[in-house]
Design a protein around this motif. Sequence first.
Motif, short mmCIF file in Angstrom:
data_model
loop_
_atom_site.label_atom_id
_atom_site.label_comp_id
_atom_site.label_asym_id
_atom_site.label_seq_id
_atom_site.Cartn_x
_atom_site.Cartn_y
_atom_site.Cartn_z
N ILE A 199 0.87 -1.18 0.00
CA ILE A 199 0.00 0.00 0.00
C ILE A 199 0.91 1.22 0.00
O ILE A 199 1.88 1.29 0.75
N ILE A 200 0.60 2.19 -0.87
CA ILE A 200 1.39 3.42 -0.92
C ILE A 200 0.63 4.53 -0.21
O ILE A 200 -0.55 4.77 -0.47
N ASN A 201 1.32 5.21 0.70
CA ASN A 201 0.85 6.45 1.29
C ASN A 201 1.53 7.57 0.52
O ASN A 201 2.69 7.89 0.76
N ALA A 202 0.83 8.17 -0.44
CA ALA A 202 1.43 9.15 -1.34
C ALA A 202 1.46 10.53 -0.69
O ALA A 202 0.78 11.46 -1.10
N ILE A 203 2.29 10.64 0.34
CA ILE A 203 2.36 11.90 1.08
C ILE A 203 3.67 12.63 0.86
O ILE A 203 3.74 13.84 0.97
N GLY A 204 4.73 11.88 0.52
CA GLY A 204 6.06 12.48 0.44
C GLY A 204 6.60 12.49 -0.97
O GLY A 204 5.94 12.07 -1.91
N GLY A 205 7.85 12.92 -1.10
CA GLY A 205 8.52 12.95 -2.38
C GLY A 205 9.20 11.64 -2.68
O GLY A 205 9.20 10.72 -1.89
N ALA A 206 9.83 11.60 -3.84
CA ALA A 206 10.51 10.38 -4.27
C ALA A 206 11.76 10.15 -3.43
O ALA A 206 12.43 11.09 -3.03
N PRO A 207 12.08 8.90 -3.14
CA PRO A 207 13.25 8.61 -2.31
C PRO A 207 14.55 8.71 -3.10
O PRO A 207 14.60 8.46 -4.29
N GLY A 208 15.59 9.09 -2.42
CA GLY A 208 16.94 8.89 -2.92
C GLY A 208 17.43 9.87 -3.94
O GLY A 208 18.45 9.64 -4.57
N GLY A 209 16.78 10.96 -4.23
CA GLY A 209 17.29 11.89 -5.23
C GLY A 209 16.21 12.24 -6.22
O GLY A 209 15.05 11.91 -6.05
N ASN A 210 16.58 12.91 -7.32
CA ASN A 210 15.57 13.36 -8.27
C ASN A 210 14.81 12.19 -8.87
O ASN A 210 13.67 11.93 -8.54
N ILE A 211 15.49 11.46 -9.76
CA ILE A 211 14.83 10.24 -10.25
C ILE A 211 15.04 9.10 -9.26
O ILE A 211 14.30 8.16 -9.22
N GLY A 212 16.05 9.25 -8.41
CA GLY A 212 16.21 8.48 -7.19
C GLY A 212 16.15 6.98 -7.33
O GLY A 212 15.35 6.34 -6.68
N PHE A 213 16.98 6.37 -8.14
CA PHE A 213 16.96 4.92 -8.29
C PHE A 213 17.20 4.28 -6.94
O PHE A 213 18.20 4.52 -6.29
N ASN A 214 16.27 3.44 -6.55
CA ASN A 214 16.25 2.92 -5.18
C ASN A 214 16.40 1.40 -5.19
O ASN A 214 15.50 0.69 -5.60
N GLY A 215 17.57 0.89 -4.77
CA GLY A 215 17.77 -0.55 -4.68
C GLY A 215 17.72 -1.24 -6.01
O GLY A 215 17.30 -2.38 -6.12
N GLY A 216 18.13 -0.56 -7.07
CA GLY A 216 18.14 -1.20 -8.37
C GLY A 216 16.90 -0.93 -9.17
O GLY A 216 16.75 -1.39 -10.28
N ALA A 217 15.96 -0.15 -8.64
CA ALA A 217 14.76 0.18 -9.38
C ALA A 217 14.62 1.70 -9.45
O ALA A 217 15.45 2.44 -8.96
N SER A 218 13.54 2.16 -10.06
CA SER A 218 13.39 3.59 -10.24
C SER A 218 12.84 4.25 -9.00
O SER A 218 12.51 3.62 -8.01
N SER A 219 12.68 5.56 -9.09
CA SER A 219 12.08 6.28 -7.98
C SER A 219 10.66 5.83 -7.72
O SER A 219 10.09 6.09 -6.68
N PHE A 220 10.09 5.15 -8.69
CA PHE A 220 8.70 4.73 -8.54
C PHE A 220 8.59 3.44 -7.73
O PHE A 220 7.51 3.01 -7.41
N GLN A 221 9.71 2.82 -7.40
CA GLN A 221 9.68 1.71 -6.46
C GLN A 221 9.62 2.29 -5.06
O GLN A 221 10.34 3.20 -4.71
N VAL B 222 4.22 -0.11 -11.39
CA VAL B 222 4.17 -0.10 -9.92
C VAL B 222 3.17 -1.14 -9.44
O VAL B 222 2.04 -1.21 -9.92
N THR B 223 3.59 -1.97 -8.48
CA THR B 223 2.75 -3.03 -7.94
C THR B 223 2.20 -2.61 -6.58
O THR B 223 2.97 -2.41 -5.64
N THR B 224 0.89 -2.46 -6.48
CA THR B 224 0.26 -2.10 -5.21
C THR B 224 -1.07 -2.82 -5.08
O THR B 224 -1.64 -3.32 -6.05
N ASP B 225 -1.58 -2.84 -3.85
CA ASP B 225 -2.96 -3.24 -3.60
C ASP B 225 -3.87 -2.01 -3.54
O ASP B 225 -5.05 -2.09 -3.89
N SER B 226 -3.30 -0.89 -3.08
CA SER B 226 -4.08 0.34 -3.00
C SER B 226 -3.16 1.53 -2.76
O SER B 226 -1.99 1.37 -2.41
N ILE B 227 -3.70 2.72 -2.97
CA ILE B 227 -2.98 3.98 -2.76
C ILE B 227 -3.89 4.93 -1.98
O ILE B 227 -5.10 4.98 -2.22
#
Length: 553
Positions: free
Chosen positions: A235-257, A386-391
């Motif tokens: 479940i995504i809580n869409a309250i904050g910005g993207a992690p790790g930088g602008n496009i912010g690749f996070n753990g081998g994936a994009s900022s959208f992970q 993006v894989t989620t059950d809900s946002i």
Amino acid sequence: MNSIKSLILGSAACLIVVSGTQAADLPVKAKAVEYVRVCSLYGAGFYYMPGTDTCIKFGGYLRADVTVNGGIYDGPFWNGEGAIRDRYANFYNDRSRMALTVDTRTATEYGVLRTFGQADFQFSTYGSTSSLGIAASVNPGGTAGLVNNDQAGAGYTAVEFLFIQFAGFTFGKSVSAFASPWNGYPGNNTSYLIGGYDSVTGINNVQYTWQFGNGVSATLGIDDSSANQLNRTQIINAIGGAPGGNIGFNGGASSFQTGVGTAYGGTSVPDFVGNVRVDQAWGLFQLSGAIHDNHAGYFANANIVGTTFNGAVSQAGAITSGHPDDKFGGAVSAALNIKNLPTGAGDDLKVDATWSLGATKYVLATSAPTPASFDIYDGNRFAMGVTTDSIYSGASAANGNGITQLQLTRGWGFRGAFTHNWDANWSSSLFGGIAGVSYNQTAKQLYCNTYVANAGVAIRGGGVTSGGGTGGAFGVGSVCDPGFTVSQIGLVTRWTPVKNLTFSAEAMYAYLKTNMEGNITGTPSSALPLPTATYVFGSNGTASLNLRVQRNF
């Protein structure tokens, strides 16, 4: 004369005494040895446990295989280091496994009392779950029991099944009642065939099965819905910005992970599942259903995008901020198996189709955790989903998202295989799977507002972003939509030179179609070797080859 008579009588007396003494020293007749007896009540391989009326069977298999350009057991490079194709990725991964099973059965007035357990002893390529780079699979986490302990002289044990069956009930770790009889294996080697549900490694549950005769049965079950990634994605809580930088690749994936299970709360309501099944000589047909609770954390300060519930984000004030209401989703599935096709003896067709709402795991289940996002790179071309059950969203002036309740994610899937036996020793299976994930307009608005830095970027289906996000800069004419479609097709051929020994080779292609359009420019995080560049959204694919030998016993 009297002397001779006395001598004869004395000698006779001595013989009687000696004979009596020898008779007393003779061993008592030994009790008959109770040899192990064959138990034919439950099929081949069962024996009576000495001194009991319980039958027991030991079995299992030993398997060795290697996958080229993929993870263990033919896992596609559809996220992580392999999808980036950097120099930290393992471009082959192997595993050796011995599975041991113990099956006991006892006839009672209530029917058969059964126990079953399976343990897997295995050793894999170092870092096989991702890479030798900075990914979470790298030791020393393995020695702490966090990930696979694939160090020299080590290895690890995995538990698949542990259950008791009695009077129609099943208690313990077993296959879910929602799953099709073949789970995620209609005819493939890969443990990563998408398009439906897979609980082949077991899930904690309680089930009851009714047998109505003529091959008709029904089962109701209560499955564990915990965050062990068996029945949840995230479940995504869409309250904050993207992690790790602008496009912010996070753990081998994009900022959208955003990390698995970012905003899920604890266990609240288990999954309720069931099926109705018909088994006949021609094959079988099954209808299944599931109910799944989306139980999130809080609107603010807890489990925001890019974090997990691990203390990395302050929880202060989380309770007073309130929380989104729970929403129930679920899934339905239909499975069909047609046997003895006219194409050859033993040929068969297995297919199943699944639809989900707020329960995406039911269409993207594999025997491994479902990725939080699918990401495949080909140079600067980037496919993502993006894989989620809900946002949902908490209040945030920075991104323009106000308080928003859970928006359930929709999913659908289809998979199947056709198996042909060339002769008694050779067979082949053509298999495939496809699944799609989509979001309603509110969910798209929440997600895209979180990341898009530029005003005027379109959201698929209408509207533009508010420009409040902190992600990378989208190019002119770009379209934001986190939905996607992922598909697979493969062919496996098997050779069985002697009974219970099989060599197989499987080739597979996986394709990720992203719903994003245009491009995005940003700087990757310092954790990954990607350059600062403009990445163009487009669909990408990846191919893999799996070679396996397996001995069943």
